[in-house]
Design a protein around this motif. Structure first.
Motif, PDB file in Angstrom:
ATOM      1  N   PHE A 118       0.835  -1.194   0.000  1.00  0.00           N
ATOM      2  CA  PHE A 118       0.000   0.000   0.000  1.00  0.00           C
ATOM      3  C   PHE A 118       0.868   1.241   0.000  1.00  0.00           C
ATOM      4  O   PHE A 118       1.880   1.294   0.670  1.00  0.00           O
ATOM      5  CB  PHE A 118      -0.903   0.035   1.237  1.00  0.00           C
ATOM      6  CG  PHE A 118      -1.808  -1.150   1.331  1.00  0.00           C
ATOM      7  CD1 PHE A 118      -2.941  -1.234   0.547  1.00  0.00           C
ATOM      8  CD2 PHE A 118      -1.527  -2.181   2.197  1.00  0.00           C
ATOM      9  CE1 PHE A 118      -3.780  -2.332   0.633  1.00  0.00           C
ATOM     10  CE2 PHE A 118      -2.356  -3.275   2.283  1.00  0.00           C
ATOM     11  CZ  PHE A 118      -3.490  -3.360   1.500  1.00  0.00           C
ATOM     12  N   SER A 119       0.463   2.207  -0.723  1.00  0.00           N
ATOM     13  CA  SER A 119       1.145   3.490  -0.719  1.00  0.00           C
ATOM     14  C   SER A 119       0.241   4.488  -0.007  1.00  0.00           C
ATOM     15  O   SER A 119      -0.855   4.781  -0.478  1.00  0.00           O
ATOM     16  CB  SER A 119       1.432   3.957  -2.145  1.00  0.00           C
ATOM     17  OG  SER A 119       1.962   5.255  -2.122  1.00  0.00           O
ATOM     18  N   TRP A 120       0.674   5.000   1.107  1.00  0.00           N
ATOM     19  CA  TRP A 120      -0.134   5.911   1.901  1.00  0.00           C
ATOM     20  C   TRP A 120       0.190   7.354   1.579  1.00  0.00           C
ATOM     21  O   TRP A 120      -0.289   8.260   2.240  1.00  0.00           O
ATOM     22  CB  TRP A 120       0.068   5.644   3.391  1.00  0.00           C
ATOM     23  CG  TRP A 120      -0.366   4.268   3.767  1.00  0.00           C
ATOM     24  CD1 TRP A 120       0.436   3.216   4.085  1.00  0.00           C
ATOM     25  CD2 TRP A 120      -1.699   3.767   3.835  1.00  0.00           C
ATOM     26  NE1 TRP A 120      -0.305   2.094   4.346  1.00  0.00           N
ATOM     27  CE2 TRP A 120      -1.627   2.409   4.198  1.00  0.00           C
ATOM     28  CE3 TRP A 120      -2.944   4.325   3.611  1.00  0.00           C
ATOM     29  CZ2 TRP A 120      -2.753   1.617   4.355  1.00  0.00           C
ATOM     30  CZ3 TRP A 120      -4.064   3.529   3.785  1.00  0.00           C
ATOM     31  CH2 TRP A 120      -3.963   2.193   4.148  1.00  0.00           C
ATOM     32  N   LYS A 121       0.971   7.565   0.586  1.00  0.00           N
ATOM     33  CA  LYS A 121       1.307   8.929   0.203  1.00  0.00           C
ATOM     34  C   LYS A 121       0.105   9.579  -0.456  1.00  0.00           C
ATOM     35  O   LYS A 121      -0.538   8.996  -1.315  1.00  0.00           O
ATOM     36  CB  LYS A 121       2.488   8.956  -0.778  1.00  0.00           C
ATOM     37  CG  LYS A 121       3.786   8.516  -0.166  1.00  0.00           C
ATOM     38  CD  LYS A 121       4.906   8.596  -1.179  1.00  0.00           C
ATOM     39  CE  LYS A 121       6.203   8.097  -0.590  1.00  0.00           C
ATOM     40  NZ  LYS A 121       7.274   8.132  -1.574  1.00  0.00           N
ATOM     41  N   SER A 122      -0.191  10.791  -0.038  1.00  0.00           N
ATOM     42  CA  SER A 122      -1.279  11.513  -0.683  1.00  0.00           C
ATOM     43  C   SER A 122      -0.761  12.123  -1.976  1.00  0.00           C
ATOM     44  O   SER A 122       0.439  12.374  -2.113  1.00  0.00           O
ATOM     45  CB  SER A 122      -1.838  12.591   0.241  1.00  0.00           C
ATOM     46  OG  SER A 122      -0.827  13.476   0.611  1.00  0.00           O
ATOM     47  N   PRO A 123      -1.643  12.376  -2.922  1.00  0.00           N
ATOM     48  CA  PRO A 123      -1.192  12.972  -4.185  1.00  0.00           C
ATOM     49  C   PRO A 123      -0.632  14.367  -3.933  1.00  0.00           C
ATOM     50  O   PRO A 123      -1.020  15.039  -2.970  1.00  0.00           O
ATOM     51  CB  PRO A 123      -2.462  13.041  -5.031  1.00  0.00           C
ATOM     52  CG  PRO A 123      -3.586  12.931  -4.072  1.00  0.00           C
ATOM     53  CD  PRO A 123      -3.079  12.187  -2.878  1.00  0.00           C
ATOM     54  N   PRO A 124       0.286  14.794  -4.773  1.00  0.00           N
ATOM     55  CA  PRO A 124       0.856  16.137  -4.579  1.00  0.00           C
ATOM     56  C   PRO A 124      -0.228  17.196  -4.731  1.00  0.00           C
ATOM     57  O   PRO A 124      -1.188  17.010  -5.490  1.00  0.00           O
ATOM     58  CB  PRO A 124       1.901  16.263  -5.694  1.00  0.00           C
ATOM     59  CG  PRO A 124       1.528  15.238  -6.697  1.00  0.00           C
ATOM     60  CD  PRO A 124       0.796  14.150  -5.957  1.00  0.00           C
TER      61      PRO A 124
END
Length: 81
Positions: free
Chosen positions: A17-23
């Motif tokens: 899972f990638s928990w990074k929010s979009p820029p």
């Protein structure tokens, strides 16, 4: 054949899972294509000064947001009564 460590790394929750929010999206320009200065030196279309227009590309998002939400609305002509 993959090692146990490689298999564990590929199936660990942090790799799945990638928990990074979009820029954040950049603030759009208030320009509407009516680029003519009035007697006060403000653009008739977007109500910015020549300096604000020139600096737009190098302004921070905070500066742009403040200009759009606080400064420019005060410069808009009031509707005729």
């Amino acid at each position: 054949m993959k090692s146990k460590a490689a298999v564990a790394a590929c199936t660990s929750p942090s790799s799945m899972f990638s928990w990074k929010s979009p820029p954040p999206k950049p603030i759009l320009t208030p320009c509407i294509g009516v680029c003519e200065l009035d007697a006060a030196g403000l653009c008739k279309g977007c109500h910015r000064t020549v300096d604000e227009i020139a600096r737009w590309g190098s302004m921070s998002d905070g500066e742009r947001a403040r200009l759009m939400s606080e400064v420019l609305p005060q410069r808009e002509p009031s509707p005729a009564a």
